[in-house]
Design an enzyme around this catalytic site. Structure first.
Site, mmCIF file in Angstrom:
data_model
loop_
_atom_site.group_PDB
_atom_site.id
_atom_site.type_symbol
_atom_site.label_atom_id
_atom_site.label_comp_id
_atom_site.label_asym_id
_atom_site.label_seq_id
_atom_site.Cartn_x
_atom_site.Cartn_y
_atom_site.Cartn_z
ATOM 1 N N ASP A 162 0.842 -1.200 -0.120
ATOM 2 C CA ASP A 162 -0.055 0.065 0.084
ATOM 3 C C ASP A 162 0.741 1.300 0.050
ATOM 4 O O ASP A 162 0.614 2.382 0.637
ATOM 5 C CB ASP A 162 -0.935 0.070 1.103
ATOM 6 C CG ASP A 162 -1.722 -1.415 1.179
ATOM 7 O OD1 ASP A 162 -2.161 -1.617 0.291
ATOM 8 O OD2 ASP A 162 -1.862 -1.747 2.335
ATOM 9 N N LYS A 178 2.091 1.491 -5.353
ATOM 10 C CA LYS A 178 2.610 0.972 -6.570
ATOM 11 C C LYS A 178 1.755 1.209 -7.728
ATOM 12 O O LYS A 178 2.375 1.517 -8.727
ATOM 13 C CB LYS A 178 2.569 -0.636 -6.447
ATOM 14 C CG LYS A 178 4.015 -0.899 -5.854
ATOM 15 C CD LYS A 178 3.816 -2.537 -5.738
ATOM 16 C CE LYS A 178 2.722 -3.063 -4.960
ATOM 17 N NZ LYS A 178 2.784 -3.071 -3.558
ATOM 18 N N LYS A 192 0.080 3.871 -8.857
ATOM 19 C CA LYS A 192 0.361 4.964 -9.327
ATOM 20 C C LYS A 192 1.416 4.958 -10.231
ATOM 21 O O LYS A 192 1.606 5.148 -11.363
ATOM 22 C CB LYS A 192 0.473 6.271 -8.498
ATOM 23 C CG LYS A 192 1.272 7.371 -8.952
ATOM 24 C CD LYS A 192 1.405 8.638 -8.150
ATOM 25 C CE LYS A 192 2.410 9.472 -8.771
ATOM 26 N NZ LYS A 192 2.287 10.790 -8.384
ATOM 27 N N GLY A 211 -4.813 -4.887 -4.054
ATOM 28 C CA GLY A 211 -5.912 -4.289 -4.918
ATOM 29 C C GLY A 211 -5.490 -2.935 -5.082
ATOM 30 O O GLY A 211 -4.743 -2.192 -4.266
ATOM 31 N N HIS A 212 -6.004 -2.486 -6.125
ATOM 32 C CA HIS A 212 -5.681 -0.854 -6.426
ATOM 33 C C HIS A 212 -7.046 -0.293 -7.171
ATOM 34 O O HIS A 212 -7.743 -0.963 -7.959
ATOM 35 C CB HIS A 212 -4.475 -0.538 -7.108
ATOM 36 C CG HIS A 212 -4.198 -1.727 -8.174
ATOM 37 N ND1 HIS A 212 -3.139 -2.517 -8.231
ATOM 38 C CD2 HIS A 212 -4.724 -2.003 -9.375
ATOM 39 C CE1 HIS A 212 -3.117 -3.297 -9.107
ATOM 40 N NE2 HIS A 212 -4.266 -2.928 -9.923
ATOM 41 N N GLN A 232 2.114 -6.448 -2.753
ATOM 42 C CA GLN A 232 2.498 -6.303 -1.379
ATOM 43 C C GLN A 232 3.733 -5.720 -1.157
ATOM 44 O O GLN A 232 4.038 -4.606 -1.903
ATOM 45 C CB GLN A 232 2.463 -7.729 -0.871
ATOM 46 C CG GLN A 232 1.026 -8.321 -0.540
ATOM 47 C CD GLN A 232 0.362 -8.958 -1.767
ATOM 48 O OE1 GLN A 232 1.183 -9.677 -2.467
ATOM 49 N NE2 GLN A 232 -0.901 -8.613 -2.025
ATOM 50 N N ARG A 243 -5.897 1.289 7.905
ATOM 51 C CA ARG A 243 -4.462 0.799 7.912
ATOM 52 C C ARG A 243 -4.037 1.195 9.123
ATOM 53 O O ARG A 243 -4.032 2.425 9.358
ATOM 54 C CB ARG A 243 -3.703 1.409 6.646
ATOM 55 C CG ARG A 243 -4.247 0.705 5.311
ATOM 56 C CD ARG A 243 -3.365 1.141 4.238
ATOM 57 N NE ARG A 243 -4.155 0.413 2.881
ATOM 58 C CZ ARG A 243 -4.288 1.235 1.689
ATOM 59 N NH1 ARG A 243 -3.620 2.387 1.577
ATOM 60 N NH2 ARG A 243 -4.784 0.450 0.806
HETATM 61 P P1 IMP Z 1 -3.029 -12.705 2.913
HETATM 62 O O1 IMP Z 1 -1.942 -12.166 1.862
HETATM 63 O O2 IMP Z 1 -4.392 -12.601 2.695
HETATM 64 O O3 IMP Z 1 -2.725 -14.060 3.451
HETATM 65 O O4 IMP Z 1 -2.738 -11.792 4.333
HETATM 66 C C1 IMP Z 1 -1.613 -11.996 5.169
HETATM 67 C C2 IMP Z 1 -0.954 -10.609 5.469
HETATM 68 O O5 IMP Z 1 -0.751 -9.636 4.606
HETATM 69 C C3 IMP Z 1 -2.274 -9.696 6.151
HETATM 70 O O6 IMP Z 1 -1.678 -8.837 7.150
HETATM 71 C C4 IMP Z 1 -2.728 -8.882 5.164
HETATM 72 O O7 IMP Z 1 -3.188 -7.691 5.828
HETATM 73 C C5 IMP Z 1 -1.435 -8.547 4.272
HETATM 74 N N1 IMP Z 1 -1.542 -8.102 3.000
HETATM 75 C C6 IMP Z 1 -1.742 -9.086 1.979
HETATM 76 N N2 IMP Z 1 -1.964 -8.091 0.790
HETATM 77 C C7 IMP Z 1 -1.891 -7.123 1.119
HETATM 78 C C8 IMP Z 1 -1.831 -5.788 0.300
HETATM 79 O O8 IMP Z 1 -1.845 -5.993 -0.978
HETATM 80 N N3 IMP Z 1 -1.556 -4.605 1.063
HETATM 81 C C9 IMP Z 1 -1.351 -4.699 2.178
HETATM 82 N N4 IMP Z 1 -1.358 -5.668 3.115
HETATM 83 C C10 IMP Z 1 -1.611 -6.919 2.614
HETATM 84 MG MG MG Z 2 -2.958 -2.047 -1.989
#
Ligand code: IMP
Ligand code: MG
Length: 499
Positions: free
Chosen positions: A23, A26, A28, A50-51, A254, A368
């Site tokens: 978050d 990326k 942008k 997600g964006h 991520q 967040r």
């Molecule tokens: P998972 O990837 O859904 O298994 O989540 C594992 C951890 O990674 C959790 O703390 C989520 O909040 C974090 N996480 C997974 N994807 C994202 C992302 O795109 N942005 C921020 N945190 C993420």
């Molecule tokens: Mg994101």
């Protein structure tokens, strides 16, 4: 004013990854560099990412399709690589959104070798998170952990399997066997509730006796196969062929600190979002990459879900508040309408920073957690990314009187053997160890800087930036060895300064 051309001189393959917990903006920058790229590829994560993307008047959240798809007018190729957890339901939804908005996706391809997300992965993820208070990770519920677990347990399915129904059925039955046994031990009401979630098509796959209705899965996935089959291929070979010939942009997901291999384990995701993981996830070597830009949100940072966060503003209070599961932006706006980024109450200050930065999860809507920029973690993260960085969201703290940087930690926990040394209470640490139980015991030592107190989003060159901001950047470069290449002063493309 320096241009993208200057920055990317001599670069054929560029990677954009995040050095923190995701978050960092990326989306942008993938969009920003997409104009330069011929091919844009994702190689890690899945629909946990997600964006938000604007299509005409409407905003849509995309999870899997590379952001470069909107530049298709110029004939760019977009790829979802082998390292991605590929959920056909979500991809089909995203294709439908593109159809409705009149965007072409002729040049979109999926690796036959991508990890296939199946209904049982979502179920396992959600039942575990719903049951297991002690080891809750705060996942996004997208089945990410179970998919990669299956891969390493050698019982996973690949995207290509949806093209061969009898192979698919055999592997599906094999894959379900142990899961059904486990789910039969879980709370039946919870299992049923999860199975009836809209993401699991409101109970479509549910069988009260066998838990999963294999025929229903077979039918739905053969429908997906019809829709996706022309797009499935050997994207890894394709990319290797064009290395050095076309401009290739690798889109991270991520962030380093969420890497299963190098992040704050176990509070991580289950793929390796570092640049090494990304290269592998698209089928090339990391040494094939000419430039990696690691994104650093500045001068604050965020984390979603559970796990240590030494510089969190508001500490445990903030962590609990963000973890309750029913806090969202409108509630915070209502409750904290008069909180400011200079609030002396840390909890109020953290909410104000979150509101100012719009820090609510694109995938889950969760608030967040926010904290100050952590240099020990940045020093650590450089080992996963290299030293070229983009600082983003600099404008968010335009109103701050004071900017705090965590320059080192003081360890506050019990004796802890770390390799050949023993950490003792009071020890100073300047490169973060990524062990969660150590980080939890690290107390940040801050250096305070004067804020710049002016609107910065309209500034376009490094020279125009307020001296206060430049001083902080210079300090970070000197203290960590990063090389700041780009600055972001707002969500729009124009709000970017190349250093
Ligand atoms: P998972 O990837 O859904 O298994 O989540 C594992 C951890 O990674 C959790 O703390 C989520 O909040 C974090 N996480 C997974 N994807 C994202 C992302 O795109 N942005 C921020 N945190 C993420
Ligand atoms: Mg994101």
């Amino acid at each position: 004013m320096k241009s993208i051309e200057t920055l990317l001189k001599g670069v054929k393959t560029l990677a954009v990854v995040c050095t923190q917990w995701g978050d960092t903006g990326k989306g942008k920058f993938v969009d920003y560099f997409a104009s330069w790229a011929d091919i844009i590829a994702r190689g890690t994560g899945g629909a946990n990412a997600g964006h938000t993307i604007k299509l005409g008047e409407d905003e849509h959240i995309f999870h899997l399709i590379p952001s470069g798809i909107l530049h298709d007018g110029a004939g760019k190729v977009n790829i979802i690589g082998q390292g991605v957890a590929f959920d056909p339901r979500i991809v089909v939804d995203e294709l439908n959104i593109l159809d409705d908005a009149g965007y072409s996706y002729d040049n979109l391809y999926f690796s036959h070798n991508a990890h296939l997300v199946l209904p049982q992965h979502l179920v396992m993820d959600r039942v575990k998170e719903g049951t297991d208070g002690e080891t809750k990770i705060g996942t996004t519920g997208r089945g990410i952990g179970p998919v990669y677990t299956d891969h390493y347990a050698r019982i996973g399915l690949k995207l290509n399997d949806i093209l061969n129904p009898s192979v698919f059925r055999k592997k599906l039955e094999r894959n379900l066997r142990d899961k059904v046994k486990l789910l039969k031990l879980a709370d039946p009401a919870l299992v049923k509730e999860v199975m009836y979630h809209p993401d699991l098509l409101h109970g479509k796959y549910y069988d009260p006796e066998k838990i999963f209705n294999i025929e229903a899965i077979m039918r739905q996935y053969s429908e997906y196969a019809l829709r996706l089959k022309d797009k499935i291929g050997d994207t890894e070979r394709y990319l290797r062929y064009y290395l050095g010939k076309k401009n290739i942009l690798l889109e991270g997901a991520q962030g380093n600190l969420l890497s299963v291999d190098g992040g704050t384990y176990p509070f991580v995701t289950s793929s390796d979002p570092s640049v090494r993981g990304l290269a592998k996830g698209v089928g090339i070597f990391d040494t094939d990459i000419d430039l990696t830009l690691g994104i650093v949100k500045a001068f604050y940072m965020t984390r979603v879900g559970e796990g240590p966060f030494p510089t969190e503003i508001g500490g445990k209070l903030s962590e609990e508040w963000c973890g309750t599961g029913n806090v969202n932006r409108s509630l915070e706006l209502e409750m904290y309408w008069n909180a400011t980024v200079n609030d002396t109450d840390p909890m109020r200050q953290s909410v104000a920073v979150r509101l100012a930065g719009g820090e609510y999860g694109a995938t889950t809507g969760r608030p967040r957690r926010v904290g100050w920029l952590d240099l020990p973690l940045l020093r650590y993260s450089m080992g996963l990314t290299g030293k070229d960085v983009i600082l983003t969201k600099l404008d968010v703290l335009d109103d701050a009187d004071t900017i705090k940087l965590c320059v080192k930690y003081q360890y506050r926990g019990p004796d802890y053997a770390l390799g050949e040394r023993v950490l003792k209470k009071g020890d100073v640490i300047d490169v973060a160890p990524h062990y969660a139980e150590i980080l939890e015991q690290c107390e940040p030592v801050y250096k305070e800087f004067k804020g710049w107190k002016m609107k910065t989003s309209t500034l376009r060159t490094f020279e125009e930036l307020p001296q206060e901001m430049r001083d902080i950047i210079a300090y970070i470069e000197k203290e960590t060895g990063v090389n700041v290449r780009v600055l972001s002063l707002g969500p729009d493309r124009e709000e970017t300064v190349i250093v």
